[in-house]
Design a protein around this motif. Sequence first.
Motif, PDB file in Angstrom:
ATOM      1  N   ALA B 130       0.803  -1.235   0.000  1.00 49.78           N
ATOM      2  CA  ALA B 130       0.000   0.000   0.000  1.00 49.78           C
ATOM      3  C   ALA B 130       0.833   1.281   0.000  1.00 49.78           C
ATOM      4  N   THR B 142      -2.262   1.248  -4.690  1.00 47.58           N
ATOM      5  CA  THR B 142      -2.961   0.431  -3.693  1.00 47.58           C
ATOM      6  C   THR B 142      -3.150   1.155  -2.363  1.00 47.58           C
ATOM      7  N   LEU B 144      -4.629   3.105   0.593  1.00 44.77           N
ATOM      8  CA  LEU B 144      -6.041   3.104   0.974  1.00 44.77           C
ATOM      9  C   LEU B 144      -6.603   4.533   1.014  1.00 44.77           C
ATOM     10  N   GLN B 147      -5.417   7.229   3.574  1.00 44.31           N
ATOM     11  CA  GLN B 147      -4.066   6.902   4.073  1.00 44.31           C
ATOM     12  C   GLN B 147      -3.100   8.041   3.770  1.00 44.31           C
ATOM     13  N   PRO B 164      -8.192   2.906  -4.938  1.00 46.33           N
ATOM     14  CA  PRO B 164      -7.167   1.858  -4.964  1.00 46.33           C
ATOM     15  C   PRO B 164      -7.447   0.850  -6.078  1.00 46.33           C
ATOM     16  N   HIS B 238      -6.968  -3.046   8.273  1.00 46.06           N
ATOM     17  CA  HIS B 238      -7.185  -2.045   7.230  1.00 46.06           C
ATOM     18  C   HIS B 238      -7.062  -2.595   5.815  1.00 46.06           C
ATOM     19  N   MET B 239      -6.067  -3.445   5.587  1.00 44.80           N
ATOM     20  CA  MET B 239      -5.853  -3.865   4.198  1.00 44.80           C
ATOM     21  C   MET B 239      -6.825  -4.965   3.772  1.00 44.80           C
ATOM     22  N   THR B 242     -10.164  -4.004   2.344  1.00 44.76           N
ATOM     23  CA  THR B 242     -10.123  -3.457   0.976  1.00 44.76           C
ATOM     24  C   THR B 242      -9.649  -4.513  -0.021  1.00 44.76           C
TER      25      THR B 242
END
Lengths: 179, 257, 355
Positions: B130, B142, B144, B147, B164, B238-239, B242
């Motif tokens: 990310a 990527t 977010l 972010q 993203p 978080h990742m 998504t």
Amino acid sequence: MQTEIIFSGFGGQGALFAGQLMAYTALELDKHVTWFPSYGPEMRGGTAHCTVIISDEEIGSPVVTNPSVAVVMNLPSLDKYEPLVKPDGVLVVNSSLVDREAKRKDIEIVSVPANEIAEEMGEKRLANMILLGALLERLPILPADKVADALDRHIPEHRRSLLEPNLVAMKRGASVASG
Amino acid sequence: MTNPEMVESLIYEKPESLTDIGTHYCPGCTHGISHRLIAEVIDEMGAREDIIGIAPVGCAVFAYNYFNMDFAEAAHGRAPAMATGVKRVNPDKVVFTYQGDGDLASIGAAEILHATGRGENITVIFINNAIYGMTGGQMAPTTLPGQRTTSTPLGRDIELHGFPLRMCEILSQMDGAAYIVRRSLHDVAHIRKAKKALRTAFEVQRQGLGFSMVELLSSCPTNWNITAEDSLKWIETHMIPTYPLGDYKVHAALSVK
Amino acid sequence: MAKELLKGNDAFAEAAIRAGCEAYFGYPITPQTEALEHMSKRMPELRRVFLQAESEVAAINMVYGAACAGVRTMTSSSSPGISLMMEGLSYIAGSEVPVVVVNVMRGGPGLGNIAPSQADYNQMVKGGGHGDYHPIVLAPATVQEMIDLTVEAFDLAEKYRTIVAILADGSLGQIMEPAELPPMQPVRKLKDRPSWALTGAKKRDPNIISSIYIDPVEEEKVNLRLMAKKAEIEANEVRFRELLLDDAEFAVVAFGTAGRIAQSAITEARAEGIKVGLMRPISLFPFPYERIHQLADEVKAMLVVEMNGGQMLEDVRLGVEGKVPVSFYGRMGGMVPMPEEVLEEIQKLARSVKN
Ligand SMILES: Cc1ncc(C[n+]2csc(CCOP(=O)(O)OP(=O)(O)O)c2C)c(N)n1
């Protein structure tokens, strides 16, 4: 008059910031100055050094082989820069992080246990300022009060609480160097 | 000197597919884990002498120092094209690329899309952290929404910087894709699953089924500005929402032992 | 405005903003990234356009688009990224729209490294992309020049409807020096955009911007126009700086950081009684051929110093036309020559001519 200073240590020890602070101070004093950092792809753990040149005249090369001053914060920096300091120059050594004495006889050596003092003060990030204080005591290229002013102006906002400790650190370094 | 009472059993060994050189990765970075998983799989397949890797431009630019096998270093984003060249003239070798999200999904978007479209018989290991690690924490495709990065100082604003990119979802739509999966490296259980997927991806290539890619959700504590431990939690919290884990495409003819 | 301690990359980015740059497109690459980061913060603040492109190929074409719309626009990158921009630059040159590009050069070829280099001289100065075109190329040697030349670059780009490239090296991007930023110029109003710009063909004939001329007769006319523009630029825009050349027996020719380093070496050489001076070209295109040609009558020999294998050297030799010996000293691959090394070359030169 031109003075070249190399400030060198591990990344994160504050060598670059200490050099920048000298550059800010020199600017306020209307001197010619350059600050040239090492820059590398390693985000963490590498060595970091900067060359600061302070002069009364226009500065040509921003890099030098033989600086008038080296402030070395760790052993690799001592090994690298001790042989390079100009004769009659000054070598400020962070004796906390080196396990040998400096060998040169033709330069002035200022040995400061910066990490120990910093830890005594309860903030190990102050080692750079302790060494800077020691340097300016031995070689008054910049007046310490002007450095303090510059620090006040340029300390990052989120570090402002460290302003006072930084100033005290410089004084502690100065007293080691004068003692 | 041996103590007759004690029986030695080897429980940990460095894979032959890795060299003895310590990596330059930051503490808490998962690049090292991915390297090890790949090396273990290659060892287990006995493929070390038959494999050719292509390194990216990104933090893994020095991967060839750590892998003990033939390797080339590509231009930023072009690894799939370079792998294509290597594979086409070495059809019986196993060819893989190892790419970050900037390398693969930003500057190399055309190359990855067309390698997939051609059903190029290569394996791509896609490290999604990310962010741009090597250049010091800029926005990646990527990154977010919201972010903070050094080029989105107020957080990624989708109005300005778009959404993203989900590469597994995109590439799995393509006919040439044979095996497209997403795994994560945030804990041991997931690391085990990631290793299995890597094995399968190389098998897909060996069976000549077409393009294979394993996306690995990875950490970058240095540029995320959090601790190594928190960075693993951040992947999970978080990742993964998504970038859902899972198998996005598995070729029907794949035979797994 | 007072002097501030500024980093080269931040300084040229801010200078571009002050010069009215309305749109910046770029892609991260060391040792230039601070400029992109500066733009990412400042441009949205000022409600101007900042976009991190997916690649340098995209970035330069975004710049191309914004330039077609008649705004001040720029990109910046470092060597590998600039290579990717060559196609776009050729199209921009063929379309004659004004664009500013900054190249903070690093060691190459290939991925190379991130250390300072001047090895993209030929690429930038001789055109780089396909076709017959010459961007104006300006080479700063200090942070102040980074600022001043960036501002000038926007004016020159529009004056000649050309590409203006700033050719700096990694050390200029990373160094901090006291420098003064210019006052803020407003961005151009929509109604003040040039008449050729793509703004919507409201109550006028459509504007077409293109670099395709299928008929060679037409394409040759475009090339002739580009050549006429080149001649005009050569006549009007030569820039260089000289130091201690009045009584000099030897001249060092060096640009950018190599020029600064040579300056230190020259000071040392003078102290030893060697009569040497510095000629520092600032415009690399147009190159100061004429001045170099004259200088060849004034000195006994010249030394060219570069952070490459001898690229500007060829232009110096073209200017000298064999009148005096021209020697060369270069460091490559991201190595920076030290003043002592240049001094030694000056001493050699002085000895060789005396003997
Ligand atoms: C043409 C080109 N543009 C830009 C760069 C600079 N660059 C090096 S690595 C990188 C991004 C890497 O990020 P990512 O692919 O996400 O990998 P990570 O470092 O995070 O592992 C960039 C932009 C380059 N080397 N070449």
